[in-house]
Design a protein around this motif. Structure first.
Motif, PDB file in Angstrom:
ATOM      1  N   GLY A   6       2.432   6.508   7.938  1.00 32.24           N
ATOM      2  CA  GLY A   6       2.723   7.620   7.042  1.00 32.24           C
ATOM      3  C   GLY A   6       2.971   7.135   5.634  1.00 32.24           C
ATOM      4  N   MET A   7       2.599   7.970   4.674  1.00 29.72           N
ATOM      5  CA  MET A   7       2.763   7.611   3.269  1.00 29.72           C
ATOM      6  C   MET A   7       4.194   7.856   2.824  1.00 29.72           C
ATOM      7  SD  MET A   7       0.888   6.340   0.903  1.00 29.72           S
ATOM      8  CE  MET A   7       1.144   5.941  -0.837  1.00 29.72           C
ATOM      9  N   ASP A   8       4.769   6.874   2.178  1.00 27.17           N
ATOM     10  CA  ASP A   8       6.101   7.017   1.603  1.00 27.17           C
ATOM     11  C   ASP A   8       5.980   7.792   0.299  1.00 27.17           C
ATOM     12  OD1 ASP A   8       8.770   6.786   0.965  1.00 27.17           O
ATOM     13  OD2 ASP A   8       8.631   4.697   0.302  1.00 27.17           O
ATOM     14  N   GLU A   9       6.604   8.961   0.257  1.00 21.47           N
ATOM     15  CA  GLU A   9       6.423   9.862  -0.878  1.00 21.47           C
ATOM     16  C   GLU A   9       6.870   9.234  -2.197  1.00 21.47           C
ATOM     17  OE1 GLU A   9       8.963  13.472  -1.929  1.00 21.47           O
ATOM     18  OE2 GLU A   9       7.263  14.395  -0.904  1.00 21.47           O
ATOM     19  N   GLY A  10       5.948   9.249  -3.166  1.00 22.55           N
ATOM     20  CA  GLY A  10       6.249   8.762  -4.506  1.00 22.55           C
ATOM     21  C   GLY A  10       6.325   7.268  -4.642  1.00 22.55           C
TER      22      GLY A  10
ATOM     23  N   ILE B 226      13.582   4.022  -6.621  1.00 21.83           N
ATOM     24  CA  ILE B 226      13.732   5.247  -5.837  1.00 21.83           C
ATOM     25  C   ILE B 226      13.969   4.895  -4.374  1.00 21.83           C
ATOM     26  CG2 ILE B 226      12.648   7.393  -5.124  1.00 21.83           C
ATOM     27  CD1 ILE B 226      13.358   7.311  -8.057  1.00 21.83           C
ATOM     28  N   VAL B 227      14.941   5.569  -3.757  1.00 18.53           N
ATOM     29  CA  VAL B 227      15.241   5.394  -2.338  1.00 18.53           C
ATOM     30  C   VAL B 227      15.011   6.731  -1.638  1.00 18.53           C
ATOM     31  CG1 VAL B 227      17.008   4.847  -0.630  1.00 18.53           C
ATOM     32  CG2 VAL B 227      16.917   3.558  -2.775  1.00 18.53           C
ATOM     33  N   ASN B 228      14.119   6.734  -0.652  1.00 10.84           N
ATOM     34  CA  ASN B 228      13.846   7.932   0.142  1.00 10.84           C
ATOM     35  C   ASN B 228      14.528   7.806   1.498  1.00 10.84           C
ATOM     36  OD1 ASN B 228      12.205   9.086  -1.845  1.00 10.84           O
ATOM     37  ND2 ASN B 228      10.359   8.097  -1.042  1.00 10.84           N
ATOM     38  N   VAL B 229      15.228   8.863   1.904  1.00 12.43           N
ATOM     39  CA  VAL B 229      15.898   8.901   3.201  1.00 12.43           C
ATOM     40  C   VAL B 229      15.138   9.874   4.093  1.00 12.43           C
ATOM     41  CG1 VAL B 229      18.055   9.328   4.428  1.00 12.43           C
ATOM     42  CG2 VAL B 229      18.113   8.395   2.097  1.00 12.43           C
ATOM     43  N   TYR B 230      14.703   9.398   5.272  1.00 15.37           N
ATOM     44  CA  TYR B 230      13.913  10.209   6.203  1.00 15.37           C
ATOM     45  C   TYR B 230      14.640  10.336   7.534  1.00 15.37           C
ATOM     46  CZ  TYR B 230       9.874   9.288   3.127  1.00 15.37           C
ATOM     47  OH  TYR B 230       9.001   9.195   2.060  1.00 15.37           O
ATOM     48  N   LYS B 231      14.344  11.466   8.221  1.00 19.10           N
ATOM     49  CA  LYS B 231      14.646  11.581   9.641  1.00 19.10           C
ATOM     50  C   LYS B 231      13.460  11.004  10.410  1.00 19.10           C
ATOM     51  CE  LYS B 231      17.860  15.466   9.776  1.00 19.10           C
ATOM     52  NZ  LYS B 231      18.137  16.809  10.366  1.00 19.10           N
ATOM     53  N   ARG B 232      13.745  10.027  11.233  1.00 20.15           N
ATOM     54  CA  ARG B 232      12.655   9.286  11.863  1.00 20.15           C
ATOM     55  C   ARG B 232      11.804  10.169  12.775  1.00 20.15           C
ATOM     56  NH1 ARG B 232      12.729   6.134  16.479  1.00 20.15           N
ATOM     57  NH2 ARG B 232      11.049   4.590  16.595  1.00 20.15           N
ATOM     58  N   ASP B 233      12.419  11.054  13.541  1.00 24.13           N
ATOM     59  CA  ASP B 233      11.650  11.927  14.432  1.00 24.13           C
ATOM     60  C   ASP B 233      10.730  12.854  13.648  1.00 24.13           C
ATOM     61  OD1 ASP B 233      12.879  10.753  16.580  1.00 24.13           O
ATOM     62  OD2 ASP B 233      14.416  12.316  16.798  1.00 24.13           O
ATOM     63  N   GLU B 234      11.220  13.378  12.530  1.00 23.01           N
ATOM     64  CA  GLU B 234      10.373  14.265  11.728  1.00 23.01           C
ATOM     65  C   GLU B 234       9.232  13.504  11.075  1.00 23.01           C
ATOM     66  OE1 GLU B 234      12.879  16.237   8.963  1.00 23.01           O
ATOM     67  OE2 GLU B 234      13.919  17.451  10.474  1.00 23.01           O
ATOM     68  N   PHE B 235       9.509  12.269  10.666  1.00 20.96           N
ATOM     69  CA  PHE B 235       8.444  11.476  10.051  1.00 20.96           C
ATOM     70  C   PHE B 235       7.357  11.148  11.071  1.00 20.96           C
ATOM     71  CE2 PHE B 235       6.511   7.605   8.335  1.00 20.96           C
ATOM     72  CZ  PHE B 235       6.328   7.955   7.010  1.00 20.96           C
ATOM     73  N   LEU B 236       7.779  10.823  12.301  1.00 20.76           N
ATOM     74  CA  LEU B 236       6.793  10.566  13.353  1.00 20.76           C
ATOM     75  C   LEU B 236       6.010  11.827  13.705  1.00 20.76           C
ATOM     76  CD1 LEU B 236       8.823   8.259  15.781  1.00 20.76           C
ATOM     77  CD2 LEU B 236       6.859   7.603  14.386  1.00 20.76           C
TER      78      LEU B 236
ATOM     79  N   ASP C  95       0.805  -1.213   0.000  1.00 27.09           N
ATOM     80  CA  ASP C  95       0.000   0.000   0.000  1.00 27.09           C
ATOM     81  C   ASP C  95       0.845   1.273   0.000  1.00 27.09           C
ATOM     82  OD1 ASP C  95       1.016  -0.225   2.510  1.00 27.09           O
ATOM     83  OD2 ASP C  95      -0.876   0.002   3.578  1.00 27.09           O
ATOM     84  N   GLY C  96       2.187   1.155  -0.014  1.00 29.48           N
ATOM     85  CA  GLY C  96       3.045   2.319  -0.094  1.00 29.48           C
ATOM     86  C   GLY C  96       3.150   3.119   1.184  1.00 29.48           C
ATOM     87  N   GLN C  97       2.726   2.580   2.299  1.00 30.32           N
ATOM     88  CA  GLN C  97       2.787   3.285   3.572  1.00 30.32           C
ATOM     89  C   GLN C  97       3.825   2.651   4.498  1.00 30.32           C
ATOM     90  OE1 GLN C  97      -1.197   5.214   4.888  1.00 30.32           O
ATOM     91  NE2 GLN C  97      -1.758   3.118   4.314  1.00 30.32           N
ATOM     92  N   VAL C  98       4.298   3.460   5.446  1.00 31.22           N
ATOM     93  CA  VAL C  98       5.269   2.999   6.432  1.00 31.22           C
ATOM     94  C   VAL C  98       4.577   2.945   7.787  1.00 31.22           C
ATOM     95  CG1 VAL C  98       7.472   3.439   7.549  1.00 31.22           C
ATOM     96  CG2 VAL C  98       7.185   3.982   5.131  1.00 31.22           C
TER      97      VAL C  98
END
Length: 520
Positions: A388-392, A416-426, A371-374
């Protein structure tokens, strides 16, 4: 008879003989010449010895001509001039500016080029020489004056260092101790050189290709799993040939330590428990295996109670070695105790599960899928704490968390590889820190190194589809890959990132040394 007697009577009378002591005139002349030649030779020899003695006295002092007691030295004798002298011509400097008038003027040089006095230099004509002028109207100076001003300018721009000056503490080359008489380096056990703590620079990565890790026994099929033991010396390889191999990695011989054969299970994934006591092996079967490294015994774990999954080929082990998470059917995640090998809980996603990764030392779990979500789960309460939705991303195929759990990255079916900051994503921010677009096919494997400065990404769908990302700048190292990697399928860093290993579809386990990191 008369004729004969006549002849006898007319014979010439003999000449009178000279005495032996009476010399001839020619012999006297030769003797005088010889005596005169001997006198000249003795005079030359004496003069040569005198000159040699004078030179020895000038060079070595009175060592070879000690004074005699009772003798007086004539005051009219000229003092001996030294053969060697110290060139202090650079110290005779003319000040370039008025504030430089305090510079000391010492002895004149021992030799002066007469051409310098006749040479004229126009310092106002050349732009880079105008700084040598003492006033704005000065134009032409002599050659010797030009040399002095250049020397003074050089000294002004290049002052001497403190340690090279007489009287400085560093002149003797000894370490200056503190008030207690102890060197601060001797009172600490800290490393003097901490190269591993130095930040890794982007652009080019220093590495070397070593002998293959499975050089002693190559696999007969594809390599599906490679992983280093916590001690950094033991490496496991496993694949569809149903054999688990353990190698002792030294970068040269890489001898094989052990191997086991599973008759009824081609291995799709194998992993050490983080405590290093066991190896978990799984394939497309209802059961899985556990290999005890201490006892060197293999244990087959029967199908999980209450579950009908036909395959347990994909799993993740928590960093605290307590939980094993298997991907189940219909979006289920099966939580199994690493100690008892029994099912202890399940988690349910809205879509199918494709990848998982533990965070916060095993207390939380991230998952993603069709479903493209994390999803982020709390293992203790078995509840989802954030979605949260993984962009793109339409289908997330891979997931990875940094060792300190501050970063995580997602890989999609499009490469495509997306790199996130975990605190900001939460916190609700959906924008990734960086998007890596260097792969064009499905991302199958990702791995952070121990200090999260390097992220390795891999795709099984294309040859040489392995990239190393410099995480702080989120740029790819341009000199990697170098050489033929084949169809890479898995990869791993050693515990201290000294080694990087890549398993491919040809049964090879490639080994690389990363020079930035000193320890394996």
């Amino acid at each position: 008879m008369s004729l004969i007697s006549q002849v006898k009577t007319t014979a010439p009378a003999p000449e009178p003989t000279t005495g032996a002591d009476e010399p001839k005139p020619n012999s006297k002349r030769n003797k005088k010449r010889r005596s005169r030649g001997n006198d000249d030779h003795k005079a030359k020899k004496k003069a040569s010895e005198h000159e040699m003695k004078r030179l020895e006295t000038a060079l070595f002092g009175s060592l070879y001509s000690p004074p005699e007691f009772g003798s007086e030295v004539s005051s009219s004798a000229e003092p001996t001039k030294p053969i060697f002298f110290q060139d202090r011509s650079t110290e005779n400097q003319a000040p370039v500016y008025e504030e430089d008038d305090h510079l000391p003027v010492t002895k004149r040089p021992a030799w002066v080029d007469e051409e310098e006095e006749r040479t004229q230099v126009d310092i106002a004509k050349v732009n880079r020489l105008r700084k040598l002028r003492r006033d704005a109207e000065e134009q032409v100076i002599s050659g010797s004056e030009y040399v002095d001003r250049l020397r003074a300018q050089h000294v002004k721009l290049n002052p001497g260092t403190d340690w090279a000056r007489a009287g400085s503490d560093q002149e003797s080359g000894l370490t200056v101790l503190d008030d207690d008489g102890k060197d601060e380096f001797l009172t600490s056990n800290a490393d003097l050189v901490l190269k591993d703590g130095v930040k890794l620079l982007p652009g080019l990565l220093e590495f070397s290709r070593l002998n293959n890790a499975n050089r002693e026994e190559k696999s007969n099929s594809v390599i599906n799993s490679v992983q280093f033991h916590r001690n950094g010396q033991l490496l496991l390889t496993a694949g569809l040939d149903r054999r688990l191999r353990l190698f002792q990695v030294d970068g040269k011989r890489n001898p094989k330590a052990s191997s086991i054969f599973l008759e009824d299970c081609p291995i799709h994934e194998a992993s050490f428990l983080p405590d290093g006591s066991e190896v978990i092996l799984a394939g497309r079967r209802k059961f899985f295996y556990s290999f005890d490294l201490v006892k060197s015994s293999v244990n087959r774990v029967r199908p999980l109670t209450g579950r009908d999954e036909k395959s347990l080929e994909s799993f993740e082990v928590s960093p605290d070695s307590k939980t094993i998470a298997f991907i189940g059917n219909e979006g289920c995640i099966l939580l199994v105790s690493a100690k008892t090998k029994q099912l202890i809980g399940t988690l349910k996603m809205n879509g199918s599960v494709r990848s998982m990764a533990f965070a916060e030392n095993g207390t939380q779990l991230l998952s993603s899928g069709g479903d493209g979500q994390v999803y982020q789960w709390d293992i203790g309460t078995r509840k989802c704490i954030h979605v949260g939705m993984d962009e793109g991303s339409l289908v997330a195929t891979s997931l990875c968390v940094s060792p300190d759990s501050s970063l995580f990255c997602t890989g999609s079916s499009s490469g495509i590889v997306n790199v996130y900051k975990r605190d900001e994503f939460l916190g609700g921010k959906r924008k990734p820190l960086k998007v890596v677009k260097n792969l064009t096919t499905e991302v199958n494997a990702m791995k952070f190194n121990h200090d999260a400065q390097i992220l390795a990404i891999c795709s099984r769908m294309k040859s040489k589809a392995v990239r190393l990302v410099h995480v702080p700048s989120c740029t790819v190292f341009s000199n990697w890959p170098n050489g033929n990697l084949g169809m890479a399928r898995c990869l791993d860093f050693s515990p201290n990132s000294g080694f990087l290993t890549v398993g491919n579809a040809e049964g090879q386990v490639l080994l690389y040394k990363l020079h930035h990191y000193q320890n394996a």
